[in-house]
Design an enzyme around this catalytic site. Structure first.
Site, PDB file in Angstrom:
ATOM      1  CD  GLN A 133      11.946   4.551  -6.372  1.00 27.55           C
ATOM      2  OE1 GLN A 133      11.618   5.711  -6.132  1.00 27.55           O
ATOM      3  NE2 GLN A 133      11.180   3.535  -6.119  1.00 27.55           N
ATOM      4  CE1 TYR A 235      19.180  -6.628  -3.273  1.00 30.26           C
ATOM      5  CE2 TYR A 235      20.068  -5.223  -1.547  1.00 30.26           C
ATOM      6  CZ  TYR A 235      19.830  -5.475  -2.886  1.00 30.26           C
ATOM      7  OH  TYR A 235      20.240  -4.574  -3.834  1.00 30.26           O
TER       8      TYR A 235
HETATM    9  N1  LIG Z   1      13.875   1.868  -4.355  1.00 30.05           N
HETATM   10  C1  LIG Z   1      13.409   0.889  -3.617  1.00 30.05           C
HETATM   11  O1  LIG Z   1      12.900   1.106  -2.549  1.00 30.05           O
HETATM   12  C2  LIG Z   1      13.587  -0.531  -4.088  1.00 30.05           C
HETATM   13  C3  LIG Z   1      13.950  -0.759  -5.414  1.00 30.05           C
HETATM   14  C4  LIG Z   1      14.128  -2.070  -5.834  1.00 30.05           C
HETATM   15  C5  LIG Z   1      13.964  -3.126  -4.937  1.00 30.05           C
HETATM   16  N2  LIG Z   1      13.603  -2.881  -3.675  1.00 30.05           N
HETATM   17  C6  LIG Z   1      13.452  -3.968  -2.696  1.00 30.05           C
HETATM   18  O2  LIG Z   1      14.712  -4.613  -2.587  1.00 30.05           O
HETATM   19  C7  LIG Z   1      14.515  -5.976  -2.301  1.00 30.05           C
HETATM   20  C8  LIG Z   1      15.316  -6.838  -3.231  1.00 30.05           C
HETATM   21  O3  LIG Z   1      14.753  -6.825  -4.527  1.00 30.05           O
HETATM   22  P1  LIG Z   1      15.414  -7.607  -5.726  1.00 30.05           P
HETATM   23  O4  LIG Z   1      14.490  -7.643  -6.844  1.00 30.05           O
HETATM   24  O5  LIG Z   1      16.783  -7.093  -5.995  1.00 30.05           O
HETATM   25  O6  LIG Z   1      15.503  -9.047  -5.111  1.00 30.05           O
HETATM   26  P2  LIG Z   1      16.582 -10.171  -5.387  1.00 30.05           P
HETATM   27  O7  LIG Z   1      16.772 -10.278  -6.876  1.00 30.05           O
HETATM   28  O8  LIG Z   1      17.763  -9.969  -4.525  1.00 30.05           O
HETATM   29  O9  LIG Z   1      15.842 -11.498  -4.812  1.00 30.05           O
HETATM   30  C9  LIG Z   1      14.698 -12.030  -5.413  1.00 30.05           C
HETATM   31  C10 LIG Z   1      13.652 -12.417  -4.413  1.00 30.05           C
HETATM   32  O10 LIG Z   1      13.882 -13.764  -3.976  1.00 30.05           O
HETATM   33  C11 LIG Z   1      13.407 -13.874  -2.671  1.00 30.05           C
HETATM   34  N3  LIG Z   1      13.976 -15.066  -2.031  1.00 30.05           N
HETATM   35  C12 LIG Z   1      15.245 -15.290  -1.649  1.00 30.05           C
HETATM   36  N4  LIG Z   1      15.351 -16.520  -1.091  1.00 30.05           N
HETATM   37  C13 LIG Z   1      14.115 -17.076  -1.127  1.00 30.05           C
HETATM   38  C14 LIG Z   1      13.593 -18.317  -0.697  1.00 30.05           C
HETATM   39  N5  LIG Z   1      14.347 -19.226  -0.118  1.00 30.05           N
HETATM   40  N6  LIG Z   1      12.282 -18.536  -0.885  1.00 30.05           N
HETATM   41  C15 LIG Z   1      11.485 -17.607  -1.468  1.00 30.05           C
HETATM   42  N7  LIG Z   1      11.930 -16.420  -1.901  1.00 30.05           N
HETATM   43  C16 LIG Z   1      13.230 -16.149  -1.725  1.00 30.05           C
HETATM   44  C17 LIG Z   1      13.817 -12.574  -2.032  1.00 30.05           C
HETATM   45  O11 LIG Z   1      13.024 -12.332  -0.885  1.00 30.05           O
HETATM   46  C18 LIG Z   1      13.578 -11.570  -3.154  1.00 30.05           C
HETATM   47  O12 LIG Z   1      12.282 -11.022  -3.104  1.00 30.05           O
HETATM   48  C19 LIG Z   1      13.018  -6.193  -2.358  1.00 30.05           C
HETATM   49  O13 LIG Z   1      12.544  -6.104  -1.037  1.00 30.05           O
HETATM   50  C20 LIG Z   1      12.507  -5.039  -3.168  1.00 30.05           C
HETATM   51  O14 LIG Z   1      11.165  -4.711  -2.891  1.00 30.05           O
HETATM   52  C21 LIG Z   1      13.424  -1.589  -3.200  1.00 30.05           C
END
Ligand SMILES: NC(=O)c1ccc[n+]([C@@H]2O[C@H](COP(=O)([O-])OP(=O)(O)OC[C@H]3O[C@@H](n4cnc5c(N)ncnc54)[C@H](O)[C@@H]3O)[C@@H](O)[C@H]2O)c1
Length: 396
Positions: A133, A235
């Site tokens: 993180q 993702y």
């Molecule tokens: N340390 C951790 O545990 C940690 C840290 C950061 C993010 N995350 C997780 O990683 C994942 C990716 O995060 P991110 O911010 O990089 O996302 P991202 O920028 O890759 O994507 C943005 C969002 O768009 C959504 N999306 C994609 N296609 C879609 C569609 N057709 N309709 C509606 N929504 C759609 C995805 O589900 C995602 O939530 C998330 O699940 C987030 O909670 C975990």
């Protein structure tokens, strides 16, 4: 171990990879920091501030590359497709490079980096785990982008965001709709709420509902379910055209009723799905604003022109990318903390420890000894499996 910080060269880029505040902890951990003169100036960090914290400032870019064991950048060649190539001849064999490399962008670029014998580590591939993180640069930049997208929309919209009850009448609050509730989307919800907008959001990942609601946003439920909406890394996954077409149909009403739509729906390594058609844009009230944060990979709106701000059917559509660079002070501060944590993870006892058993190192290591060694990349680019064995544990 010397960490070199060259000035960012991508046109208009204002961030810097390390800020003065992280220099003392790096020094304590055994690093020396060498910064190219002027590297932090556009982010609000003058050379003297680096020197005051114990970094060495050198005038010449080539000198930074000559002395450094590790080069820390924001946009490395790969994500810097404009001027990044000019740095290639400056690298030495066995020198490490840490930063945004856009690993799923273009094979040719990654191969060129491999050919130089560079040990390239890509921050985009840092796993989204609790352990990693503090190194999660994507989340840091996503946070800034989500914030700035809302500020940009507020600045463009011919209305104000909050509800006001005044002697001159009542002003109804602005309606903001966010598509994609990842890190950027969630920060956009929080920012729009702080400005007083009525905020709703949608994501195809069911897990997003609770997060949206915890920020005070209304979660828009669509009677449609994505198949395996989330991959093992968390993702969103690519869906079929049938799914997207049904999504567009169902999203139509919410989009038409919104003053601001912010889209963030991206799929790693893929073109972004079109979720807003030209007809949907036409249905919005004149003066409405769409900020398409997915524009770099084509955009979520059919009419988005990547990198541009346009007006269509009375609606302003902003397809700028690199929003994080427009808030350079804090995006650099966050990035620098991520990079420092990553460097301290990679370097132990003054040596780069490339431990293939470690998930963070294994996932982020792209190239070494002239080869693309990253398993995921080899699969993504359909490279033969022969050279794809994880690197030997190496202490250099
Ligand atoms: N340390 C951790 O545990 C940690 C840290 C950061 C993010 N995350 C997780 O990683 C994942 C990716 O995060 P991110 O911010 O990089 O996302 P991202 O920028 O890759 O994507 C943005 C969002 O768009 C959504 N999306 C994609 N296609 C879609 C569609 N057709 N309709 C509606 N929504 C759609 C995805 O589900 C995602 O939530 C998330 O699940 C987030 O909670 C975990």
């Amino acid at each position: 171990m010397i960490v070199g910080v060259p000035r960012e060269s991508y046109p208009g880029e204002r961030r810097v990879a390390l800020v003065p505040a992280v220099v003392p902890s790096l020094t304590k951990a055994g690093f020396e920091v060498v910064v190219q003169a002027g590297a932090g100036i556009e982010a609000g960090y003058p050379d003297a501030a680096y020197e005051a914290k114990g970094a060495k400032v050198v005038a010449d870019r080539a000198e930074v590359f000559r002395v450094a064991d590790i080069i820390a950048q924001v946009l490395c060649y790969g994500s810097n497709d404009k001027t990044g190539e000019a740095d290639l001849p400056l690298f030495r064999r066995g020198q490490a490079l840490v930063g945004f490399l856009r690993p799923l962008g273009e094979l040719k670029t990654i191969q060129q980096i491999a050919d130089r014998g560079v040990i390239a580590l890509s921050v985009e591939l840092i796993p989204r785990t609790t352990r990693a993180q503090s190194m999660d640069a994507l989340s840091s930049m996503g946070t800034i982008c989500g914030y700035k997208a809302v500020i940009t929309a507020a600045d463009t919209l011919p209305r104000i965001f909050p509800m006001l009850t005044t002697a001159a009448g009542t002003i109804t609050p602005c309606r903001v709709f966010i598509i994609g509730a990842g890190v950027a989307g969630l920060q956009a919800i929080a920012t729009a709420r702080r400005l007083g907008a009525v905020t709703s959001a949608y994501d195809m990942r069911p897990a997003a509902k609770e997060q949206v609601q915890s920020l005070g946003g209304r979660f828009v439920e669509l009677p449609i379910e994505a198949k395996d909406a989330q991959d093992a890394r968390g993702y969103g996954t690519a869906q079929g055209e049938e799914f997207y077409s049904r999504q567009r149909e169902l999203l139509g009403k919410v989009v038409a009723e919104s003053d601001v739509v912010i889209t963030t729906a991206v799929i790693p390594g893929k073109k972004s799905p079109i979720l807003i058609t030209a007809d949907m844009v036409k249905s919005m009230a004149p003066g409405s604003v769409i900020v398409d944060l997915a524009s770099e990979r084509g955009g979520n709106c059919e009419l988005t022109r990547p990198g541009e701000k346009i007006m269509a059917h009375g609606v302003t559509i902003i397809g700028w990318y690199n929003f994080a660079s427009t808030v350079p002070y804090h995006s650099s501060q966050m990035y620098a903390r991520n990079i420092s944590a990553f460097l301290m993870h990679l370097v132990k006892d003054g040596k780069l420890q490339l431990d293939s058993a470690d998930e963070i190192t294994r996932d982020t290591l792209l190239t070494m000894d002239g080869q693309i060694v990253n398993q995921r990349l080899r699969e993504f680019y359909s490279l033969p499996a022969s050279a794809s064995a994880p690197p030997e544990d190496r202490k250099s």
